[in-house]
Design an enzyme around this catalytic site. Structure first.
Site, PDB file in Angstrom:
ATOM      1  N   VAL A 165      -6.123 110.164  38.309  1.00 38.88           N
ATOM      2  CA  VAL A 165      -5.410 108.899  38.927  1.00 38.88           C
ATOM      3  C   VAL A 165      -6.527 108.250  39.714  1.00 38.88           C
ATOM      4  O   VAL A 165      -6.826 108.684  40.715  1.00 38.88           O
ATOM      5  CB  VAL A 165      -4.550 109.106  39.731  1.00 38.88           C
ATOM      6  CG1 VAL A 165      -3.719 107.616  39.863  1.00 38.88           C
ATOM      7  CG2 VAL A 165      -4.028 110.254  39.127  1.00 38.88           C
ATOM      8  N   SER A 166      -6.744 106.695  38.552  1.00 30.94           N
ATOM      9  CA  SER A 166      -8.056 105.883  39.200  1.00 30.94           C
ATOM     10  C   SER A 166      -9.122 106.298  39.831  1.00 30.94           C
ATOM     11  O   SER A 166      -9.578 106.594  38.334  1.00 30.94           O
ATOM     12  CB  SER A 166      -7.172 105.560  40.486  1.00 30.94           C
ATOM     13  OG  SER A 166      -7.809 104.249  41.217  1.00 30.94           O
ATOM     14  N   SER A 167      -8.905 106.692  40.087  1.00 28.02           N
ATOM     15  CA  SER A 167     -10.942 107.370  40.783  1.00 28.02           C
ATOM     16  C   SER A 167     -11.123 108.434  39.465  1.00 28.02           C
ATOM     17  O   SER A 167     -11.960 108.213  39.242  1.00 28.02           O
ATOM     18  CB  SER A 167     -12.314 106.849  41.906  1.00 28.02           C
ATOM     19  OG  SER A 167     -12.668 107.410  42.263  1.00 28.02           O
TER      20      SER A 167
END
Length: 439
Positions: A165-167
């Protein structure tokens, strides 16, 4: 009678026999064709059904921490899912904020949670070291973790997967680029293409990429991936891509750039083979195939921001990975549970009473109820279950006295929460990773 001293030849024979017996005792017997495998204790194995930190797992140039979840009913030669957290998060946060552990209980795979120790708590997806195979930094440490798991649990090296998720989504792209021979597939939630965040000045942030202003041709994107492991000609991992149209952190154009990159890497057309709407507001496109395991699958969420991950999405990830068809004894399937919620709210607080009913035909033995709190709500206490974390995607884990729910039976739990004006009940619930009916 007087015992005669043994002859030298006899002494030599006895010594040879003792040597042979000792060697045989110290060497594991070879498996015989047709015999079942012997049950041996795995050296270094972690406790089952508990998040456990593993240290000294191998080369680790960026001082990552390793957390592991192994279900009690781990399958022989299990699959491995690497679940990678977001900026400011950690491996335990990813464990608490997603339902991969409960799905592992059901299907028997192992979940590996890498955890960043640098101050930003973001994964390195930008340095030259991170963007090439064996170059150093975080990808090397994660590869060491995978090697430790496959050695310790005799895991299936053909079924290693990454999701984040994200990074963590950006790292998923990087891992699949650096180690195409290690990963079978990946699923990236709110990420960017491999190489998009590249910097040469030591900075962890690339504003042009996050702002969605970096565009390249499919071949240019594909060449970045191929350049991470020059000379590799083997199969490439499949990729599932998720993005919200209103993402204000890693803007939506990155969704299309990832599609361009991974269709090129897979050598398939950018024209979708199928387009459908699996849920209201979602548009799913598949490339190079029409089934659940197409080479590339992309899900666009209309009107959704950066924090798009929600309970139930992990089940769709497992379908794409092909991990949802085998494992331990079945748990209730979608529709085999029902949840009813009533909320009593006041100025800045509320209480929510939750009734969970097993509408299936088998007893639930141990449960985790997943739901997402509306924005602004924070759990301050509860009864009948343990609630973690206190906001966002929450998991309520059964108490010692109510873990079993017979067919047709119900348990009542509840929680108190603060709110910032939105006192609504959660919109959806999952039981052990599968969706429940409402009301």
């Amino acid at each position: 009678m007087t015992r005669r001293p043994p002859r030298p030849a006899l002494l030599a024979l006895v010594a040879a026999l003792l040597s042979l017996l000792t060697a045989t005792a110290l060497t594991a017997p070879a498996a015989v064709a047709g015999e079942p495998a012997r049950d041996t204790t795995r050296v270094g194995a972690v406790p089952a059904a508990a998040l456990t930190e593993v240290t000294n797992f191998g080369t680790n140039p960026s001082d990552l921490r390793m957390y592991l979840y192994v279900p009690e009913s781990v399958t022989p030669k299990p699959a491995v899912v690497v679940a990678v957290h977001w900026c400011t998060g950690s491996g335990p946060d990813m464990y608490n904020g997603t339902e991969y552990d409960t799905l592992a209980d059901r299907y028997g795979f192992i979940v590996l949670y890498p955890s960043v120790t640098r101050s930003s708590k973001c994964f390195d997806v930008s340095s030259p070291q991170a963007l090439r195979r064996g170059g150093g930094s975080d990808p090397v440490g994660i590869k060491s973790m995978i090697d430790w798991v496959t050695r310790t649990y005799d895991a299936d090296t053909g079924r290693v997967f990454a999701t984040g998720v994200s990074s963590g989504a950006m790292m998923t792209n990087v891992l699949l680029g650096d180690y195409p021979d290690v990963f079978a597939a990946g699923a990236a939630f709110s990420g960017v293409p491999f190489g998009c965040f590249a910097t040469t000045d030591g900075s962890e942030w690339n504003s042009a990429c996050s702002g969605g202003t970096i565009t390249r041709t499919p071949k240019e994107w594909g060449d970045l991936v191929r350049g991470a492991y020059p000379g590799y000609t083997g199969p490439r991992p499949r990729m599932q891509i998720w993005h919200g149209t209103q993402d204000d952190v890693l803007r939506y154009p990155n969704f299309g750039e990832q599609v361009k990159q991974w269709t090129n890497v897979q050598g398939v057309s950018q024209t979708p083979t199928t387009t459908d709407t699996p849920q209201s507001g979602w548009i799913r496109t598949r490339y190079g195939g029409t089934g659940d395991r197409a080479p590339v699958e992309a899900v666009s969420l209309q009107g959704v921001g950066h924090n798009l991950y929600a309970q139930g999405m992990a089940s769709r990830v497992l379908t794409f990975f092909g991990l949802d068809s085998s494992g331990p004894a079945p748990q209730p399937q979608p529709g085999a549970c029902r949840v009813k919620v009533s909320v009593n709210a006041w100025n800045t607080g509320l209480t929510a009473s939750v009734t969970l009913t097993n509408t299936g035909t088998t007893t639930v033995d141990g449960w985790k109820l997943g739901f997402t709190l509306p924005a602004g709500q924070t759990v301050t206490g509860g009864w009948g279950a343990t609630y973690t974390p206190s906001s966002g995607s929450v998991t309520a884990t059964n108490a010692p006295y109510n873990g079993k729910i017979a067919p047709g039976a119900s348990v009542s739990i509840g929680y108190q929460a603060n709110h910032g004006g939105n006192s609504a009940a959660p919109a959806a619930f999952t039981l052990n990773g599968t969706a429940c009916a409402a009301g």
